[in-house]
Design a protein around this motif. Structure first.
Motif, PDB file in Angstrom:
ATOM      1  N   VAL A  63      62.173  42.125  51.657  1.00 28.32           N
ATOM      2  CA  VAL A  63      62.991  41.124  51.845  1.00 28.32           C
ATOM      3  C   VAL A  63      62.104  39.701  51.334  1.00 28.32           C
ATOM      4  O   VAL A  63      61.157  39.469  52.196  1.00 28.32           O
ATOM      5  N   PHE A  64      62.751  38.977  50.455  1.00 25.25           N
ATOM      6  CA  PHE A  64      61.854  37.677  49.930  1.00 25.25           C
ATOM      7  C   PHE A  64      62.625  36.475  50.270  1.00 25.25           C
ATOM      8  O   PHE A  64      63.897  36.600  50.763  1.00 25.25           O
ATOM      9  N   GLN A  65      61.972  35.507  50.344  1.00 28.28           N
ATOM     10  CA  GLN A  65      62.468  34.237  50.627  1.00 28.28           C
ATOM     11  C   GLN A  65      63.684  33.772  49.687  1.00 28.28           C
ATOM     12  O   GLN A  65      64.588  33.246  50.222  1.00 28.28           O
ATOM     13  N   ASN A  66      63.477  34.012  48.428  1.00 31.17           N
ATOM     14  CA  ASN A  66      64.401  33.759  47.381  1.00 31.17           C
ATOM     15  C   ASN A  66      65.655  34.804  47.429  1.00 31.17           C
ATOM     16  O   ASN A  66      66.630  34.842  46.373  1.00 31.17           O
ATOM     17  N   TYR A  67      65.731  35.649  48.089  1.00 32.98           N
ATOM     18  CA  TYR A  67      66.833  36.766  48.392  1.00 32.98           C
ATOM     19  C   TYR A  67      66.573  37.811  47.328  1.00 32.98           C
ATOM     20  O   TYR A  67      66.787  38.988  47.569  1.00 32.98           O
ATOM     21  N   ALA A  68      66.259  37.424  45.844  1.00 33.22           N
ATOM     22  CA  ALA A  68      66.314  38.280  44.980  1.00 33.22           C
ATOM     23  C   ALA A  68      67.418  39.489  44.740  1.00 33.22           C
ATOM     24  O   ALA A  68      67.320  40.286  44.086  1.00 33.22           O
ATOM     25  N   LEU A  69      68.706  38.659  44.838  1.00 28.74           N
ATOM     26  CA  LEU A  69      70.004  39.482  44.586  1.00 28.74           C
ATOM     27  C   LEU A  69      70.075  39.265  43.000  1.00 28.74           C
ATOM     28  O   LEU A  69      69.789  38.352  42.364  1.00 28.74           O
ATOM     29  N   PHE A  70      70.754  40.369  42.532  1.00 29.25           N
ATOM     30  CA  PHE A  70      71.092  40.326  41.060  1.00 29.25           C
ATOM     31  C   PHE A  70      72.469  39.434  41.004  1.00 29.25           C
ATOM     32  O   PHE A  70      73.662  40.076  41.447  1.00 29.25           O
ATOM     33  N   PRO A  71      72.538  38.772  40.221  1.00 31.07           N
ATOM     34  CA  PRO A  71      73.679  37.570  40.236  1.00 31.07           C
ATOM     35  C   PRO A  71      74.877  38.438  39.381  1.00 31.07           C
ATOM     36  O   PRO A  71      75.955  37.680  39.730  1.00 31.07           O
ATOM     37  N   HIS A  72      74.544  39.133  38.871  1.00 31.80           N
ATOM     38  CA  HIS A  72      75.785  39.634  37.919  1.00 31.80           C
ATOM     39  C   HIS A  72      76.361  40.681  38.601  1.00 31.80           C
ATOM     40  O   HIS A  72      77.391  41.368  37.989  1.00 31.80           O
ATOM     41  N   GLU A 102      78.253  44.904  46.934  1.00 40.20           N
ATOM     42  CA  GLU A 102      78.448  46.167  47.102  1.00 40.20           C
ATOM     43  C   GLU A 102      77.539  46.748  46.095  1.00 40.20           C
ATOM     44  O   GLU A 102      76.566  47.682  46.476  1.00 40.20           O
ATOM     45  N   GLU A 103      77.269  46.353  44.920  1.00 39.43           N
ATOM     46  CA  GLU A 103      76.443  46.886  43.910  1.00 39.43           C
ATOM     47  C   GLU A 103      75.104  46.558  44.198  1.00 39.43           C
ATOM     48  O   GLU A 103      74.331  47.465  43.957  1.00 39.43           O
ATOM     49  N   ASN A 104      74.602  45.220  44.546  1.00 34.90           N
ATOM     50  CA  ASN A 104      73.435  44.852  45.040  1.00 34.90           C
ATOM     51  C   ASN A 104      72.892  45.748  46.189  1.00 34.90           C
ATOM     52  O   ASN A 104      71.840  46.343  46.141  1.00 34.90           O
ATOM     53  N   VAL A 105      73.579  45.901  47.154  1.00 31.25           N
ATOM     54  CA  VAL A 105      73.192  46.813  48.275  1.00 31.25           C
ATOM     55  C   VAL A 105      72.957  48.403  47.929  1.00 31.25           C
ATOM     56  O   VAL A 105      72.134  48.962  48.269  1.00 31.25           O
ATOM     57  N   ALA A 106      73.885  49.044  47.049  1.00 29.38           N
ATOM     58  CA  ALA A 106      73.875  50.259  46.290  1.00 29.38           C
ATOM     59  C   ALA A 106      72.799  50.475  45.419  1.00 29.38           C
ATOM     60  O   ALA A 106      72.303  51.586  45.330  1.00 29.38           O
ATOM     61  N   PHE A 107      72.160  49.370  44.748  1.00 25.64           N
ATOM     62  CA  PHE A 107      71.060  49.529  43.766  1.00 25.64           C
ATOM     63  C   PHE A 107      69.860  50.663  44.105  1.00 25.64           C
ATOM     64  O   PHE A 107      69.625  51.417  43.606  1.00 25.64           O
ATOM     65  N   PRO A 108      69.274  50.207  45.229  1.00 28.58           N
ATOM     66  CA  PRO A 108      68.156  51.046  45.640  1.00 28.58           C
ATOM     67  C   PRO A 108      68.479  52.687  45.906  1.00 28.58           C
ATOM     68  O   PRO A 108      67.648  53.620  45.634  1.00 28.58           O
ATOM     69  N   LEU A 109      69.828  52.682  46.123  1.00 29.62           N
ATOM     70  CA  LEU A 109      70.040  54.309  46.565  1.00 29.62           C
ATOM     71  C   LEU A 109      70.540  54.856  45.008  1.00 29.62           C
ATOM     72  O   LEU A 109      70.217  55.879  44.681  1.00 29.62           O
ATOM     73  N   ALA A 120      78.403  55.544  48.488  1.00 29.68           N
ATOM     74  CA  ALA A 120      79.557  54.643  49.054  1.00 29.68           C
ATOM     75  C   ALA A 120      79.395  54.691  50.518  1.00 29.68           C
ATOM     76  O   ALA A 120      79.707  53.545  51.280  1.00 29.68           O
ATOM     77  N   THR A 121      79.002  55.691  51.414  1.00 30.43           N
ATOM     78  CA  THR A 121      79.277  55.654  52.748  1.00 30.43           C
ATOM     79  C   THR A 121      77.961  54.866  53.362  1.00 30.43           C
ATOM     80  O   THR A 121      78.113  54.142  54.222  1.00 30.43           O
ATOM     81  N   ARG A 122      76.961  54.963  52.634  1.00 26.48           N
ATOM     82  CA  ARG A 122      75.649  54.330  53.196  1.00 26.48           C
ATOM     83  C   ARG A 122      75.676  52.856  53.002  1.00 26.48           C
ATOM     84  O   ARG A 122      75.427  51.881  53.778  1.00 26.48           O
ATOM     85  N   VAL A 123      76.489  52.297  51.768  1.00 28.03           N
ATOM     86  CA  VAL A 123      76.589  51.003  51.644  1.00 28.03           C
ATOM     87  C   VAL A 123      77.867  50.550  52.559  1.00 28.03           C
ATOM     88  O   VAL A 123      77.350  49.346  53.009  1.00 28.03           O
ATOM     89  N   LYS A 124      78.797  51.044  52.907  1.00 27.72           N
ATOM     90  CA  LYS A 124      79.596  50.627  53.929  1.00 27.72           C
ATOM     91  C   LYS A 124      79.081  50.475  55.194  1.00 27.72           C
ATOM     92  O   LYS A 124      79.328  49.358  55.925  1.00 27.72           O
ATOM     93  N   GLY A 125      78.322  51.469  55.591  1.00 32.94           N
ATOM     94  CA  GLY A 125      77.796  51.335  56.769  1.00 32.94           C
ATOM     95  C   GLY A 125      76.615  50.123  56.834  1.00 32.94           C
ATOM     96  O   GLY A 125      76.849  49.228  58.015  1.00 32.94           O
ATOM     97  N   ALA A 152      83.665  42.489  54.349  1.00 36.64           N
ATOM     98  CA  ALA A 152      85.013  41.911  53.851  1.00 36.64           C
ATOM     99  C   ALA A 152      84.430  41.287  52.413  1.00 36.64           C
ATOM    100  O   ALA A 152      85.294  40.720  51.617  1.00 36.64           O
ATOM    101  N   PHE A 153      83.091  41.039  52.311  1.00 33.46           N
ATOM    102  CA  PHE A 153      82.580  40.271  51.072  1.00 33.46           C
ATOM    103  C   PHE A 153      82.092  41.270  50.040  1.00 33.46           C
ATOM    104  O   PHE A 153      81.426  40.698  48.842  1.00 33.46           O
ATOM    105  N   ALA A 154      82.309  42.668  50.110  1.00 32.84           N
ATOM    106  CA  ALA A 154      81.677  43.551  49.318  1.00 32.84           C
ATOM    107  C   ALA A 154      81.831  43.356  47.914  1.00 32.84           C
ATOM    108  O   ALA A 154      80.983  43.628  46.866  1.00 32.84           O
ATOM    109  N   HIS A 155      83.020  42.763  47.474  1.00 34.82           N
ATOM    110  CA  HIS A 155      83.324  42.634  46.153  1.00 34.82           C
ATOM    111  C   HIS A 155      83.220  41.190  45.463  1.00 34.82           C
ATOM    112  O   HIS A 155      83.579  40.824  44.447  1.00 34.82           O
ATOM    113  N   ARG A 156      82.526  40.240  46.422  1.00 32.53           N
ATOM    114  CA  ARG A 156      82.073  39.048  45.793  1.00 32.53           C
ATOM    115  C   ARG A 156      80.657  39.147  45.095  1.00 32.53           C
ATOM    116  O   ARG A 156      79.865  39.992  45.130  1.00 32.53           O
ATOM    117  N   ARG A 157      80.478  38.155  44.426  1.00 30.57           N
ATOM    118  CA  ARG A 157      79.210  37.842  43.916  1.00 30.57           C
ATOM    119  C   ARG A 157      77.991  36.925  44.678  1.00 30.57           C
ATOM    120  O   ARG A 157      78.642  36.115  45.380  1.00 30.57           O
TER     121      ARG A 157
END
Length: 369
Positions: A86-95, A99-106, A117-122, A131-136
């Protein structure tokens, strides 16, 4: 500081040089237990982030080796180390969506889609972001983005989580909230966390142990309380928490206690290190351990001073008091209602017990004059 073959993470005499001559990290040996929250604390350039980057695999040691669970990681690339980051600048993929960000390493590990899908939801439910799964990322606040970055680091159930100044970009209130969020996740999931910060309050609030870095070495490592209450060097006492430093000369040593002469005043305090009569010493004294007194017999130490500066902070009054030799003692007078009467120029008597002050070998830390 010795390494421990039973420990989960081991730095074995690790060195790092970028120019082939000067060492940024000097023969670092450090053992970290499984399930421990260890913070690497120090000023900029002290070697803490470089040490973390070598553990992550983004920097290669110049000498020594690093093992995790007995496995030598020295030549292993970052993506094969089973480490969350985990970095200071978050390093999330803006595009990508949250949900897709969290799923990326899997997805990178080619896990089956139903399991992803199960792991990301958990993971998102755990940080209350389902509730924010589909936001960017751009649609989230800084604190929400940091929680997503944390979920992404944990979703593949790594054996080790590294955090590099993860809360540095947040405001004070949100930072304190996230400190507790991370600490609760550490306890709930039994994570092994290595955390880097220059924020001493953050280190004390979150850590099982703190390793204080200075100029490429660890000056002291131990439980947060021990680092604050029992600093072993003048640097640690000055860097961790607010402190008074009074310069003087050791006049006598008797067991665990010594007497340090400061101007015309003799201060009785705990002796740290191999101090002997005639040595220069720095007396370390926390502001909250100093009291305004009326009876000099109540405390082992009582010194005359005058109030040079008085600042009201609501819950306490901060007094900057000048001793007769010109050095300054800062104290915090708690607000217990109706007792905050001290004014600038007023003569005061300051008192503290012998066990509240520590005489440390002089290392060039200036006094408070």
């Amino acid at each position: 500081m010795n390494t421990d073959t039973r420990a989960f993470v081991n730095f074995h005499e690790v060195q790092k040089s970028y120019d082939g001559s000067s060492l940024v990290v000097k023969s670092l040996s450090l053992a970290i237990s499984k399930g421990e929250f260890l913070t690497m604390l120090g000023p900029s350039g002290s070697g803490k982030t470089t040490s973390l980057m070598m553990l992550a695999g983004f920097e290669r040691p110049t000498g020594g080796k690093i093992t995790v669970a007995g496995r030598d990681l020295t030549d292993l690339p970052p993506h094969r180390r089973d480490i969350g980051m985990v970095f200071q600048n978050y390093a999330l993929f803006p595009h990508m969506t949250i949900e897709e960000n969290v799923a990326f390493p899997l997805a990178a590990r080619k896990l089956p889609k139903p399991e992803i899908a199960t792991r990301v939801k958990g993971a998102l439910d755990r940080i209350r972001m389902g509730a924010f799964a589909h936001r960017r990322p751009a649609q989230l606040s800084g604190g929400q983005q940091q929680r997503v970055a944390l979920a992404r680091a944990l979703v593949f159930e790594p054996s080790l989580v590294l955090m590099d100044e993860p809360l540095g970009a947040l405001d004070k209130q949100l930072r304190e909230h996230m400190q507790m969020e991370i600490k609760h996740l550490h306890e709930e999931l039994g994570l092994t966390v290595v955390y880097v910060t220059h924020d001493q309050d953050e280190a004390l609030a979150m850590s099982d142990r703190v390793a204080v870095f200075n100029n490429g070495i660890i000056e002291q490592v131990g439980p947060a309380r021990a680092i604050y209450e029992s600093p072993e060097t003048a640097f640690v006492s000055s860097f961790v928490g607010e402190n008074n430093h009074l310069s003087g000369v050791v006049s006598s040593v008797a067991g665990d206690l010594c007497t340090v002469t400061i101007g015309e005043v003799n201060i009785v305090c705990l002796a740290v290190g191999s101090l002997k009569s005639g040595d220069q010493a720095v007396v370390s004294l926390r502001p909250e351990r100093v009291s305004l007194v009326h009876d000099s017999d109540v405390y082992a130490n009582s010194v005359k001073a005058f109030a040079k500066e008085v600042v009201y902070f609501g819950d306490h009054l901060r007094l900057s008091c000048q001793l007769e030799d010109g050095q300054t003692v800062t104290m915090k007078q708690p607000n217990r209602g109706g007792n905050l009467q001290t004014s600038v120029g007023q003569s005061v008597l300051l008192g503290w017990q012998a066990t509240d002050a520590r005489a440390l070998p002089f290392e060039g830390v200036p006094g408070n004059g």
